[in-house]
Write an enzyme that holds these catalytic residues in place. Structure first.
Site, PDB file in Angstrom:
ATOM      1  N   CYS A  50      24.665 -16.710 -36.098  1.00 56.90           N
ATOM      2  CA  CYS A  50      23.149 -16.853 -35.933  1.00 56.90           C
ATOM      3  C   CYS A  50      23.025 -16.412 -34.496  1.00 56.90           C
ATOM      4  O   CYS A  50      22.491 -15.561 -33.837  1.00 56.90           O
ATOM      5  CB  CYS A  50      22.626 -17.918 -36.297  1.00 56.90           C
ATOM      6  SG  CYS A  50      20.828 -17.846 -35.526  1.00 56.90           S
ATOM      7  N   CYS A  79      21.021 -13.681 -35.902  1.00 55.00           N
ATOM      8  CA  CYS A  79      19.808 -13.576 -35.558  1.00 55.00           C
ATOM      9  C   CYS A  79      19.181 -13.443 -34.234  1.00 55.00           C
ATOM     10  O   CYS A  79      18.183 -12.524 -34.122  1.00 55.00           O
ATOM     11  CB  CYS A  79      19.136 -14.914 -36.398  1.00 55.00           C
ATOM     12  SG  CYS A  79      19.950 -15.902 -37.484  1.00 55.00           S
TER      13      CYS A  79
END
Ligand code: NDP
Length: 466
Positions: free
Chosen positions: A42, A47
């Site tokens: 992430c 992300c």
């Protein structure tokens, strides 16, 4: 038996870090091993850098749109090198924060690759993050596997020329032409990023619409938005081979006979659990054919005392879900209060294309499997686009179970959809009725207010046989 640690977490991604910190806060003696990046996918290859790059890719549109508001700004060009350097500085800062959070929580850190030798013994070998560390052996009462997932590329001639999202964040230069394969989250998001930054983009996917599994109206709206953004879509098509040209460019051959000339072939064709080299087979940890570790409701594998959380269990591969699983596990193993329960079914989802899209709960088709459905759909031109002249429209949709009048799904394509959906996810999780939405006053003038002012039912979808 006494062990070096009460809990040993393999993998310092979102789920592993949360599990380790919460367990330590309950007084457990905790260690974490990380072989590659503190913060995991992430923070390093997912992300966070993705969202920074989506934001970077939006500025061109903002400049264009400003003309309708009286500005005489010029678009100019994005400096890819400057963007990547700025993004990397931010990621390095976050890596440091992850390490210091763990240290402050009194979690012991092991930099290296962990292999499980038996249910209580781990060996830590040198890894790219710490190539000169000596191998070590530690023991733990319980082990958590939180190693995440890695991109899957299909086997086809020339696939070795293709990149995945792992490389996309560190390309030396922005390719003038990009061919993305895959109509899921990553394919759609990176198509938007590269197009916004100025590349010519081809997006190839094997369904008729992108984002299989999302609501059909949303998928149609996204298909139109992708067109509007100037991305060439090759639907119901799959690549058969990639050829490298003498000038260093590539040709992607599709099964419908199309040949796409490009400078970068980017496969976004799913991810699989990263289980290699963990010693799971010898240990007898049961896995599915695709490598997914099988766990029970308590995240325990088939070997008692060994747990797995996050993408490696392939339940719902989203960062907040891994965090919830890690937190819940730590509370259950070491906490005093009952762990927080959450609802997988109403986990909100977002895809950061421009415009964004976001959903919570059931699609219309899923809801119709349960009973008759009242559907409310609103399509409108957002206020900013009136003066900017941008043709992009917003879609909002509510899916209501007719018998109970509970709003079972909310869907949106438009600016700030994920920011809006987070609040709506509470209402859907709480199973509020359409009358509760109706008695909520809107915030004016916003796009979000449309969700509480949709009064006229667009259609009734009868219960489907399926
Ligand atoms: P997805 O599963 O979302 O999409 C994979 C895409 O590749 C689909 O269009 C799929 O087609 C296609 N595909 C799979 N295999 C082949 C093949 N052999 N040939 C051609 N096409 C193929 O995976 P992504 O890689 O996009 O993302 C991985 C996961 O990461 C996501 O599922 C999500 O969980 C997570 N993620 C979440 C994000 C977010 O929350 N915003 C952002 C990025 C990733 P088909 O539909 O036909 O199977």
């Amino acid at each position: 038996m006494s062990y070096d640690f009460d809990l040993f977490v393999i993998g310092a991604g979102s789920g592993g870090v949360r599990c380790a910190r919460v367990a330590a806060s309950h007084g457990a003696r905790v260690a974490v091993a990380e072989s590659r990046h503190w913060g995991g996918t992430c923070v390093n290859l997912g992300c966070v850098p993705k969202k920074l790059m989506v934001q970077a890719s939006d500025y061109g549109d903002w400049v264009d749109d400003s003309h309708g508001f009286g500005w005489n700004t010029q678009r100019g060009h994005n400096d890819w090198g400057a963007l990547i350097a700025a993004k990397d500085r931010e990621i390095a800062r976050l890596n440091g924060i992850y390490v210091s959070m763990l240290e402050k929580a009194d979690v012991a850190l092991f930099t290296g690759h962990a292999t499980i030798e038996d249910a209580h013994t781990l060996r830590i070998d040198p890894s790219p993050l710490a190539p000169h560390e000596a191998p070590r052996r530690v023991t733990a009462a319980r082990i958590v596997i939180a190693v995440g997932s890695t991109p899957t590329l299909p086997k086809l001639p020339g696939v070795e020329y293709a990149i995945s999202s792992d490389q996309a964040f560190h390309l030396e230069a922005r390719p003038a032409r990009v061919c993305l394969v895959g109509g899921g989250y990553i394919g759609v998001e990176f198509a938007g990023i590269f197009r916004g930054l100025g590349s010519s983009v081809d997006l190839v996917y094997r369904q008729n619409l992108p984002l299989r599994g999302f609501d059909a109206d949303l998928r149609h709206a996204l298909h139109d938005a992708i067109d509007l953004r100037g991305i060439r879509q090759h639907v119901a098509a799959s690549p058969t081979a990639i050829e490298k040209q003498a000038d260093g460019s590539f040709v992607v051959n599709l099964d419908n006979g199309t040949r796409i000339e490009t400078d970068c072939v980017f496969f976004a064709t799913g991810r699989h659990p990263k289980i290699t080299g963990l010693g799971l087979t010898q240990l007898g940890v049961a896995m599915e054919e695709n490598g997914r570790i099988i766990v029970d409701d308590g995240s325990e594998t088939t070997v008692p005392g060994i747990y797995a959380i996050g993408d490696v269990t392939n339940r719902l591969n989203l960062t907040p879900v891994a965090i919830a699983e890690g937190h819940n596990l730590a509370d259950r193993l070491f906490g005093k209060a009952p762990p927080r329960q959450w609802c997988y079914a109403t986990t909100p989802k977002a895809v950061f294309f421009t415009p964004t899209l976001s959903s919570v709960g059931l699609t219309e088709a899923e809801a119709a499997k349960e009973g008759d459905v009242d559907v409310y759909v609103s399509r409108f031109r957002p206020m900013r686009n009136t003066l900017s002249g941008r043709a992009q429209r917003t879609l909002m949709k509510l899916v209501v179970d007719q018998a109970s009048q509970v709003v079972v799904g909310a869907h949106m394509l438009g600016d700030d959809a994920p920011e809006i959906m987070q609040g709506l996810a509470v209402a859907v999780t709480a199973k509020l009725k359409k009358t509760d939405w109706d008695r909520t006053i809107g915030i004016h003038p916003t796009a979000a207010e449309e969700f509480v002012t949709m009064r006229t039912r667009t259609r009734v979808t009868p219960r489907s046989a399926g």
